[in-house]
Write a protein that holds these residues in place. Sequence first.
Motif, PDB file in Angstrom:
ATOM      1  N   THR A 155       0.973  -1.171   0.085  1.00 20.69           N
ATOM      2  CA  THR A 155      -0.017  -0.029  -0.103  1.00 20.69           C
ATOM      3  C   THR A 155       0.916   1.270  -0.138  1.00 20.69           C
ATOM      4  O   THR A 155       1.911   1.114   0.781  1.00 20.69           O
ATOM      5  CB  THR A 155      -0.900  -0.013   1.147  1.00 20.69           C
ATOM      6  N   TYR A 156       0.432   2.255  -0.755  1.00 27.87           N
ATOM      7  CA  TYR A 156       1.221   3.587  -0.794  1.00 27.87           C
ATOM      8  C   TYR A 156       0.143   4.662  -0.712  1.00 27.87           C
ATOM      9  O   TYR A 156      -1.130   4.380  -1.115  1.00 27.87           O
ATOM     10  CB  TYR A 156       1.984   3.659  -2.194  1.00 27.87           C
ATOM     11  N   GLY A 157       0.209   5.795  -0.032  1.00 28.35           N
ATOM     12  CA  GLY A 157      -0.423   6.768   0.161  1.00 28.35           C
ATOM     13  C   GLY A 157      -0.101   7.924  -0.649  1.00 28.35           C
ATOM     14  O   GLY A 157       1.151   8.074  -1.207  1.00 28.35           O
ATOM     15  N   SER A 158      -1.139   8.947  -0.964  1.00 33.92           N
ATOM     16  CA  SER A 158      -0.749  10.065  -1.837  1.00 33.92           C
ATOM     17  C   SER A 158      -1.676  11.193  -1.158  1.00 33.92           C
ATOM     18  O   SER A 158      -2.520  10.863  -0.394  1.00 33.92           O
ATOM     19  CB  SER A 158      -1.141  10.010  -3.136  1.00 33.92           C
ATOM     20  N   ALA A 159      -1.524  12.472  -1.698  1.00 36.20           N
ATOM     21  CA  ALA A 159      -2.352  13.602  -1.274  1.00 36.20           C
ATOM     22  C   ALA A 159      -3.648  13.543  -1.898  1.00 36.20           C
ATOM     23  O   ALA A 159      -4.424  14.654  -1.768  1.00 36.20           O
ATOM     24  CB  ALA A 159      -1.424  14.808  -1.372  1.00 36.20           C
ATOM     25  N   GLY A 160      -3.781  12.685  -2.830  1.00 34.04           N
ATOM     26  CA  GLY A 160      -5.188  12.532  -3.580  1.00 34.04           C
ATOM     27  C   GLY A 160      -5.044  12.036  -5.032  1.00 34.04           C
ATOM     28  O   GLY A 160      -3.866  11.982  -5.366  1.00 34.04           O
ATOM     29  N   VAL A 161      -6.412  11.675  -5.501  1.00 33.23           N
ATOM     30  CA  VAL A 161      -6.183  10.899  -6.944  1.00 33.23           C
ATOM     31  C   VAL A 161      -5.583  12.177  -8.052  1.00 33.23           C
ATOM     32  O   VAL A 161      -6.072  13.112  -7.881  1.00 33.23           O
ATOM     33  CB  VAL A 161      -7.693  10.691  -7.228  1.00 33.23           C
ATOM     34  N   GLY A 162      -4.661  11.566  -8.888  1.00 32.09           N
ATOM     35  CA  GLY A 162      -4.220  12.819  -9.635  1.00 32.09           C
ATOM     36  C   GLY A 162      -3.115  13.432  -9.210  1.00 32.09           C
ATOM     37  O   GLY A 162      -2.351  14.313  -9.853  1.00 32.09           O
TER      38      GLY A 162
END
Length: 325
Positions: A155-162
């Motif tokens: 699993t990896y996180g991001s600040a949001g889709v795109g």
Amino acid sequence: MKRIAVAAIAAITGLTTVAAWGQAGPYPTKIIRIINPLAAGGNVDIVARGVAEQLSKQLGQQVLVENRPGASALLGTRFVKGQPADGYTLLAIANTFARVPAILPDAGYDPIKEFTGVSQTCDIPMVVVVVNPSLTVKNFREFIALAKKRPGELTYGSAGVGGTGHVAAEMLGQQAGIKLMHIPYKGNAPAVTDLVGGQIMLMFDQVSTSAAYIKSGRLRALAVTSTKRTPLFPDLPTIDESGVKGFHDTTFNGLVAPAGAPRDILEKLRAEVVKAVAVPALQERFDKIGIPLVASASLDEYNSFLRRNVEDFAKLAKTAGIKAN
């Protein structure tokens, strides 16, 4: 009476001439606004303010940064789109400026048709991968090997889709032949918090925001996304060096203006940005926090760069199925 009338006409004519001369005088003749469509304190904000401060000194006219955040940068972007194309209102942008319309049909702007480039201002490498210490891989090659053994499990996180972290992971997935599980967050800060806490396994994060965690040992970095190593972590290899040849994905910042702005004004602004980012004190200030300042060699180069970003992401979004929430 005739002499009075002639004198009055002469005075009026003189005032008109002065006014016309003032309007056609050397740019700029009034305050220049740079609209930051994101919240204060982020990289877009601090780079825009640093460049604006130096531009004010060079131009002899105030260059002010005004924050207009909201709707994932859409409010500020749409605001600038509707301003006069006279070079006095600019928009501070990052990668998402070129990407949002591909995944959000009602974005309300076209980055190519409704804006024109001034110059790039920085090019920030991302730390790839900012790995939670519980993930025991020791280098990037081991990470790729593990991801291939456990497709869709890491699993990896991001600040949001795109967002930049999401796009970097999708690019890596396609080029390295791996599949990761995306956990989108509402912003970078909560994603980093969960990464440190062990709720997610990894992130693609900008060097400037992850450096403190890496130096303290709370997180471990395996590689950087740029084609060159970062001075902050000179021993950290690039992804290209680590086996995924040709990989490159960085976070750029820049300035654009409403479409139709006079080319001579745009060229003057670009030339001033070139001088601004070359000031040693300003470069040193941003190098210390992992933000290399750069400027575009020409207006045409920068507009071509923006167009490539728009087109490349549209293709990636289609093949990877990236859609706005």
